[in-house]
Design a protein around this motif. Structure first.
Motif, PDB file in Angstrom:
ATOM      1  N   ARG A 241       5.654  20.351  24.134  1.00  0.00           N
ATOM      2  CA  ARG A 241       4.735  20.939  23.267  1.00  0.00           C
ATOM      3  C   ARG A 241       6.767  22.128  22.875  1.00  0.00           C
ATOM      4  O   ARG A 241       6.664  22.810  23.673  1.00  0.00           O
ATOM      5  N   MET A 242       7.046  21.954  22.138  1.00  0.00           N
ATOM      6  CA  MET A 242       8.165  23.418  21.411  1.00  0.00           C
ATOM      7  C   MET A 242       7.058  23.823  20.435  1.00  0.00           C
ATOM      8  O   MET A 242       6.800  23.501  19.150  1.00  0.00           O
ATOM      9  N   TRP A 243       7.100  24.846  20.131  1.00  0.00           N
ATOM     10  CA  TRP A 243       7.167  26.143  18.849  1.00  0.00           C
ATOM     11  C   TRP A 243       8.194  26.441  18.961  1.00  0.00           C
ATOM     12  O   TRP A 243       8.931  27.367  19.169  1.00  0.00           O
ATOM     13  N   TYR A 244       8.203  27.285  17.323  1.00  0.00           N
ATOM     14  CA  TYR A 244       9.707  27.921  16.638  1.00  0.00           C
ATOM     15  C   TYR A 244       9.123  28.324  15.295  1.00  0.00           C
ATOM     16  O   TYR A 244       8.162  28.288  14.676  1.00  0.00           O
ATOM     17  N   LYS A 245       9.917  29.482  15.036  1.00  0.00           N
ATOM     18  CA  LYS A 245      10.159  30.440  13.958  1.00  0.00           C
ATOM     19  C   LYS A 245      10.387  29.269  12.400  1.00  0.00           C
ATOM     20  O   LYS A 245      12.400  28.182  12.305  1.00  0.00           O
TER      21      LYS A 245
ATOM     22  N   ASP B 160       8.533  28.532   5.422  1.00  0.00           N
ATOM     23  CA  ASP B 160       7.423  28.660   5.862  1.00  0.00           C
ATOM     24  C   ASP B 160       6.886  30.014   6.163  1.00  0.00           C
ATOM     25  O   ASP B 160       6.307  30.158   6.808  1.00  0.00           O
ATOM     26  N   GLN B 161       7.400  31.136   5.282  1.00  0.00           N
ATOM     27  CA  GLN B 161       7.064  32.511   5.303  1.00  0.00           C
ATOM     28  C   GLN B 161       7.432  32.606   7.081  1.00  0.00           C
ATOM     29  O   GLN B 161       6.603  33.743   7.470  1.00  0.00           O
ATOM     30  N   SER B 162       7.518  32.416   8.015  1.00  0.00           N
ATOM     31  CA  SER B 162       8.005  32.760   8.985  1.00  0.00           C
ATOM     32  C   SER B 162       7.592  32.973   9.953  1.00  0.00           C
ATOM     33  O   SER B 162       6.965  33.612  10.575  1.00  0.00           O
ATOM     34  N   HIS B 163       6.667  31.524   9.622  1.00  0.00           N
ATOM     35  CA  HIS B 163       5.313  31.102  10.858  1.00  0.00           C
ATOM     36  C   HIS B 163       5.622  30.206  11.330  1.00  0.00           C
ATOM     37  O   HIS B 163       6.640  30.284  11.828  1.00  0.00           O
ATOM     38  N   THR B 164       4.911  29.795  12.843  1.00  0.00           N
ATOM     39  CA  THR B 164       5.313  29.540  13.585  1.00  0.00           C
ATOM     40  C   THR B 164       4.766  28.259  14.066  1.00  0.00           C
ATOM     41  O   THR B 164       3.308  28.190  13.801  1.00  0.00           O
TER      42      THR B 164
ATOM     43  N   ARG C   9      15.490  25.428   8.588  1.00  0.00           N
ATOM     44  CA  ARG C   9      15.277  26.636   8.129  1.00  0.00           C
ATOM     45  C   ARG C   9      14.389  26.628   9.370  1.00  0.00           C
ATOM     46  O   ARG C   9      13.837  27.815   9.397  1.00  0.00           O
ATOM     47  N   ILE C  10      15.293  26.526  10.621  1.00  0.00           N
ATOM     48  CA  ILE C  10      14.430  26.467  12.191  1.00  0.00           C
ATOM     49  C   ILE C  10      15.032  27.587  12.706  1.00  0.00           C
ATOM     50  O   ILE C  10      16.140  27.190  13.396  1.00  0.00           O
ATOM     51  N   ILE C  11      14.434  28.439  13.422  1.00  0.00           N
ATOM     52  CA  ILE C  11      15.008  28.694  14.719  1.00  0.00           C
ATOM     53  C   ILE C  11      14.329  29.200  15.937  1.00  0.00           C
ATOM     54  O   ILE C  11      12.795  28.846  15.876  1.00  0.00           O
ATOM     55  N   ASP C  12      14.829  29.819  17.323  1.00  0.00           N
ATOM     56  CA  ASP C  12      13.954  30.559  18.367  1.00  0.00           C
ATOM     57  C   ASP C  12      12.827  29.174  19.021  1.00  0.00           C
ATOM     58  O   ASP C  12      11.482  29.579  18.318  1.00  0.00           O
ATOM     59  N   ALA C  13      13.115  28.243  19.342  1.00  0.00           N
ATOM     60  CA  ALA C  13      12.384  27.164  20.020  1.00  0.00           C
ATOM     61  C   ALA C  13      12.041  27.589  21.133  1.00  0.00           C
ATOM     62  O   ALA C  13      13.188  28.562  21.751  1.00  0.00           O
TER      63      ALA C  13
END
Length: 311
Positions: free
Chosen positions: A153-157, A161-165, A138-142
């Motif tokens: 480093r990649m950060w993503y939503k 897990d509760q829509s955390h980064t 359930r990964i979006i918004d990298a």
């Protein structure tokens, strides 16, 4: 500065912009989620079945011309969904990380969001590399930023897990290892990380404006406030600023974000999603600054957009 900066002339649903210099065409490109605000369909079908729209600018970002949608991204037959691209240029190659949903669901929940990696030499012809195996399906918004000690480093939503980064690290932009959760204070999406005036900054869309976090090392983040949380006075800019991208050039930083200018949050959500005026979205731009260690944004400030060519 023109406001709104851009509206999609086909579906009127431009969202989640990423702004990148096209080295081959020598122009700026805005690539965005091409939401289908004008489309008929049941419930939330209009936010799915989306291509990636493209607009270009040859005058430093002052004006934008709709060019169409990116082709050749499908990895299987049918009408599928592409969301929230991140494009990172490194050593002559454009890397795109984009969330992919099979088909055209009519609901928000209940289906996978996979993060796909593509590469290109010209921003137009894309080669599929892989589906990334990250912390969930359930990964979006990298978003991507180079680490001070080397690597990326990649950060993503992570919506599972509760829509955390979350974060993941890579040495080569192809193979990624999950680091773990980074921001867990409240649900949010759309992380964007950039270096500006001596600090690393992360902004996240908290659906009440952009939450702002500051770091010296890309490991430890401290909340410093909100931006784009108060209505602006420009056309189509009277609501909160959503899912943003930032272009930094020296002492200048420009934030590109979208708004739902016709949205009335007092309306029942099912009714809200069924109204064109609530669905349509506009891309806006504003100038960022750092004042006494705080990232600030006056969305009503008059400024002249002047994005410069990049190497």
């Amino acid at each position: 500065m023109k406001a709104p900066l851009f509206r999609d002339p086909i579906y009127d649903g431009a969202a989640d912009p990423v702004v990148v210099w096209n080295r081959e065409a020598q122009e700026w490109w805005m690539i965005y989620t091409n939401r289908r605000a004008t489309a008929e369909g049941e419930r939330f079908a209009w936010v799915h079945g989306t291509d990636l729209g493209v607009a270009s600018s040859r005058d430093g970002g002052k004006s934008w011309l709709y060019r169409g949608t990116l082709q050749g991204l499908d990895i299987e037959w049918g009408r599928n969904t592409f969301w929230a691209p991140e494009i990172y240029w490194h050593e002559g190659i454009y890397h795109m990380y984009v969330s992919y949903i099979q088909g055209v669901p009519i609901s928000w929940a209940g289906h996978k969001r996979d993060l796909m990696h593509y590469t290109s030499l010209n921003l137009l012809d894309w080669t599929f590399c892989s589906k990334l195996e990250l912390s969930s399906d359930r990964i979006i918004d990298a978003c991507i930023h180079e680490l001070p000690g080397g690597g990326f480093r990649m950060w993503y939503k992570d919506e599972a897990d509760q829509s955390h980064t979350y974060a993941a690290d890579s040495k080569d932009l192809y193979q990624w290892e999950v680091v773990g959760p980074v921001l867990t204070e409240r649900p949010h999406e759309g992380p964007n990380v950039f270096l500006f005036k001596g600090y690393y900054w992360m902004i996240v869309d908290e659906w009440r404006g952009q939450g702002v976090f500051r770091s010296y090392d890309l490991d430890t983040w401290v909340r410093t406030g909100l931006i784009l949380d108060q209505p602006g006075t420009r056309e189509d800019d009277g609501t909160i600023g959503l899912h943003a991208d930032v272009v930094v050039q020296g002492e200048q930083a420009i934030i590109f974000y979208f708004t739902h200018p016709g949205r009335d949050e007092t309306v029942n959500q099912e009714d809200l999603e069924g109204r064109y005026e609530s669905r349509r979205s506009s891309i806006q731009a504003a100038r960022l600054d750092v004042v006494e260690g705080m990232l600030v944004c006056d969305r009503d400030e008059l400024f002249e957009m002047e994005l410069l060519p990049e190497e």
